[in-house]
Design a protein around this motif. Structure first.
Motif, short mmCIF file in Angstrom:
data_model
loop_
_atom_site.label_atom_id
_atom_site.label_comp_id
_atom_site.label_asym_id
_atom_site.label_seq_id
_atom_site.Cartn_x
_atom_site.Cartn_y
_atom_site.Cartn_z
N THR A 97 0.85 -1.19 0.00
CA THR A 97 0.00 0.00 0.00
C THR A 97 0.88 1.24 0.00
N ASN A 172 -6.84 3.74 11.34
CA ASN A 172 -5.93 3.12 12.29
C ASN A 172 -5.28 4.24 13.10
N ASP A 200 -7.73 4.49 1.96
CA ASP A 200 -6.90 3.36 2.40
C ASP A 200 -7.83 2.38 3.12
N LYS A 233 -2.87 -7.10 5.29
CA LYS A 233 -3.88 -7.19 6.35
C LYS A 233 -4.99 -8.17 5.96
C1 LIG Z 1 -3.80 2.18 7.64
C2 LIG Z 1 -2.65 1.45 7.05
N1 LIG Z 1 -2.40 1.55 5.73
C3 LIG Z 1 -1.37 0.90 5.15
C4 LIG Z 1 -0.52 0.11 5.89
C5 LIG Z 1 0.65 -0.55 5.21
O1 LIG Z 1 0.24 -1.59 4.42
P1 LIG Z 1 1.29 -2.29 3.44
O2 LIG Z 1 1.92 -3.39 4.20
O3 LIG Z 1 0.44 -2.80 2.32
O4 LIG Z 1 2.23 -1.23 2.96
C6 LIG Z 1 -0.73 -0.03 7.26
C7 LIG Z 1 0.16 -0.86 8.08
O5 LIG Z 1 0.03 -1.00 9.29
C8 LIG Z 1 -1.82 0.66 7.86
O6 LIG Z 1 -2.04 0.60 9.18
#
Ligand SMILES: Cc1ncc(COP(=O)(O)O)c(C=O)c1O
Length: 403
Positions: A97, A172, A200, A233
């Protein structure tokens, strides 16, 4: 010798230094910040996961800036299963992400352009923005029996340099979902000002209420929208490095591809223009590797078993937390609609960092102070709801007995 954007203070902060010393001394530790699902005792379908990595098709190189069609079809199916129609042509696969964010930031922002981010929220944004020379401007989330976007403050934060609004759905660590009315309002604000919504949704599948199916931004057409998610996730597989970015916007029918749009109308829909630009960035890196792309359909299938275990853990820890909170009067927990964390309101008799340091030193419990997630004031601790049930119960009991 170096670019100013990398002038970070790389000294470890007091809490990380104390944690490293605690670990080095071999002292017992209950870690209530765990976020790595592969270290939380969940059972994975090992045969299916490892088997999926042995596809002979991986011996061929078929570069595609959007990613292999079979993988994108599996992502489209994931959305179809939640009732959302997403065309495979609007999906770009990325290695994380974070990489998807960087493509979006590069597509939308010139140096020092601004993006609005929620406060409190996830700490990675600062670094992503620094690396892309983007300025982050906060819009507050307010708490009144539950979290919500402060739209008045959000509108006040918009300047001529604002390019978009980032929404974390659910956020988050607050764990609140953007409601339909909030989505409508975001579309109204962003649509009217030619701002982009960046959604996101990495925690979208983790609603605390068993039957809740929160709507996705994927396919949103009220404003140019980038929706991102990934396997780290959804499937609990952060090590596989597979995520995606979905482009949608006004004037784009769900079945129409960007190629059709560009040939059928003189002026391309904004989503098609965005896709064309993202495609150049993705084509420059071609960062997805073949074995993982080929495995994405199987990885997505095994998400259900993982999600079931994870939600049992989250719900079990919430029940335990409420049980313990009911026995005392100093601390409360804030409403959690989804995600992997809970926010505990604690008496602000010292800084949250001092409190976290004390908990580590005298109780051997590691928690995140609110400021780690950009809480504007003191009095908040964030605890992981995916910690093992036993550790969570023991850690919370010890934590609450401090007050
Ligand atoms: C809200 C949020 N977006 C993105 C990510 C990162 O995801 P990725 O592992 O796909 O980069 C996290 C990781 O904790 C997250 O909490």
């Amino acid at each position: 010798m170096f670019a100013k954007r990398t002038n970070w203070n790389l000294e470890s902060n007091r809490l990380s230094a104390a944690l490293a010393a605690h670990r080095a001394a071999g002292k017992p530790l209950i870690d209530l910040t765990v976020s790595n699902p592969t270290e939380c005792g969940f059972r994975y379908d090992e045969e299916a996961i490892l088997g999926a990595l042995q596809n002979p098709a991986a011996l061929k190189y078929e570069p595609n800036p959007r990613g292999l069609a079979t993988a994108r079809s599996a992502v489209a199916r994931y959305y179809a299963e939640r009732g959302a129609q997403v065309s495979v042509d609007n999906i770009f696969l990325t290695t994380s992400t974070s990489e998807a964010y960087s493509f979006v930031f590069r597509t939308l922002c010139d140096s020092q352009d601004e993006l609005l981010i929620p406060q409190p929220s996830y700490p990675l944004f600062e670094f992503l923005a620094d690396i892309q020379d983007v300025r982050l401007v906060r819009y507050p989330l307010i708490y009144d029996y539950g979290w919500q976007i402060d739209f008045h403050a959000l509108e006040q934060a918009i300047t001529p340099r604002t390019r978009g609004v980032i929404v974390v759905h659910p956020n988050n660590p607050t764990g609140h979902f953007c409601k339909l009315e909030e989505m409508r309002k975001l579309n109204e604000i962003c649509g009217a000002r030619e701002l982009t919504i960046v959604a996101d949704e990495v925690f979208l599948d983790f609603a605390v209420k068993p039957d809740a199916e929160p709507p996705t931004f994927a396919g949103n057409s009220g404003a140019l929208t980038f929706t991102m998610s990934g396997l780290s996730k959804i499937c609990g597989l952060p090590q596989m490095k597979a995520a995606w970015l979905i482009v949608s916007g006004p004037g784009q029918s769900k079945s129409e591809t960007s190629a059709e749009l560009s040939s059928s109308s003189g002026t391309q829909a904004v989503a098609a223009q965005a896709s064309a630009r993202i495609e150049v960035i993705a084509d420059t890196f071609l960062s997805m590797n073949a074995p993982i792309q080929l495995a994405i359909p199987s990885f997505l299938v095994q998400r259900r078993g993982f999600q079931k275990q994870l939600m049992e853990r989250v719900r079990g820890n919430l029940v335990e937390l409420d049980h313990q909170l009911a026995k005392q009067k100093s601390c409360t927990r804030m409403a959690v609609e989804g995600g992997w964390n809970a926010v505990i309101r604690v008496p602000a008799t010292r800084s949250d960092e001092d409190l976290a340091l004390e908990l580590l030193a005298i109780r051997g419990i590691y928690v995140h102070p609110g400021h780690f997630y950009d809480f504007a004031t003191q009095g908040y601790l964030v605890v992981s709801l995916i910690a093992g049930l036993h550790d969570f119960a023991k850690g919370m009991e010890s934590l609450l007995s401090l007050f």
